[in-house]
Design a protein around this motif. Sequence first.
Motif, short mmCIF file in Angstrom:
data_model
loop_
_atom_site.label_atom_id
_atom_site.label_comp_id
_atom_site.label_asym_id
_atom_site.label_seq_id
_atom_site.Cartn_x
_atom_site.Cartn_y
_atom_site.Cartn_z
N SER A 26 0.83 -1.20 0.00
CA SER A 26 0.00 0.00 0.00
C SER A 26 0.87 1.26 0.00
N GLN A 27 1.93 1.26 0.83
CA GLN A 27 2.85 2.40 0.88
C GLN A 27 3.49 2.63 -0.50
N GLU A 28 3.88 1.54 -1.16
CA GLU A 28 4.55 1.65 -2.47
C GLU A 28 3.62 2.14 -3.56
N THR A 29 2.39 1.63 -3.56
CA THR A 29 1.47 1.91 -4.68
C THR A 29 0.54 3.08 -4.41
N GLY A 30 0.42 3.48 -3.13
CA GLY A 30 -0.53 4.55 -2.80
C GLY A 30 -1.98 4.07 -2.87
N ARG A 31 -2.16 2.75 -2.87
CA ARG A 31 -3.52 2.19 -2.97
C ARG A 31 -3.87 1.36 -1.73
N THR A 32 -5.16 1.10 -1.60
CA THR A 32 -5.60 0.13 -0.60
C THR A 32 -5.38 -1.26 -1.16
N VAL A 33 -4.84 -2.15 -0.34
CA VAL A 33 -4.52 -3.50 -0.79
C VAL A 33 -5.49 -4.48 -0.14
N SER A 34 -6.10 -5.33 -0.99
CA SER A 34 -7.01 -6.35 -0.47
C SER A 34 -6.25 -7.64 -0.27
N LEU A 35 -6.56 -8.32 0.83
CA LEU A 35 -5.89 -9.59 1.12
C LEU A 35 -6.73 -10.76 0.61
#
Length: 339
Positions: A330-339
Amino acid sequence: MSKIRVAVIGCGSISKHRHIPEYAANNQVELVAFVDSVLERAEHYANTHGGKAYRDYETMLAEVKPDAVSVCLPNALHAPASIAAANAGAHVLVEKPMAASVEECEAMIEAAKRNNVYLMVGHNQRLMPPHVKAKEILQSGALGKVMTFRTSFGHPGPEGWSVDGRESWFFRKEEAIMGAMGDLGVHKSDLIRYLLEDEVADVAAFIGTLHKEGTDVDDNATCVLRMKSGAIGTLVASWTYYKGEDNSTVLWCENGVMKIGTHPDDQVIVELRNGTVERYKVGAIATNEKQLSSGVIDAFVDSIVTRTPPSIPGEEGLKSLRVILAAFESQETGRTVSL
């Protein structure tokens, strides 16, 4: 019954304060070997507790053939050492974070299964009395559903804790892989999964190096988590709590709020909407300054003696690590990451 022959791989602070004294205090254990790249450290413990000192774990595993090992090495070495130990027929207790990647975790789980040995991850927060009590209260249903939460773990940094101080492997990315998130954040992702009996569905995170000079590992992280149940909350990990350690969790529920580790004497406080306040003195949470038994060693030994799979197996360690890896994504992409 003959004692369980245990080898400790890595003789840094976590071994010094937790693993070695807790094995030494367990009358079902015989400490048979100590391994450290700085041989004097291993020799110190061998002289104190008996057993042999080694510079590398491959030689030790071949010569000593221990029944069980604790892997207390830098994070990057958790997987190779754990797999080698499992292949040598030893049960494995590995420190957290379990490994550096999902693939490594899966290889560790597979090696333990293939060799018919146990793999346990040292997520000691589950075993701390305040957290055990908190879970009991949640399971009673008195508070109803958890809607929101915040959980934080911070201290002044590994320089005050590690045997190598500012020169510690904790600050070297190739050995540590991650900083405060691997040291503290993964404890909290594990704790929230355990307390809520729920999995993390989505993660958004800000992770950075704000104050520790000359290192490229993270010293601070703030994450927003959404659980599968819909509950939302924050997870904070920090190496810049210079005023002192904080290991607290607050859960806001339908019927009130539960505060864990927010008060020096009342480790769990339940404030119900009807005005009732319940305070529980159940024993403190171990801190760097105040070392209390973690319970992890006794639980590991007990699972071997009773031939019961450990309560915190590799599969659990992997689930808790996935949350932290998603936060970095998330920090790298600036997006919310779904698991």
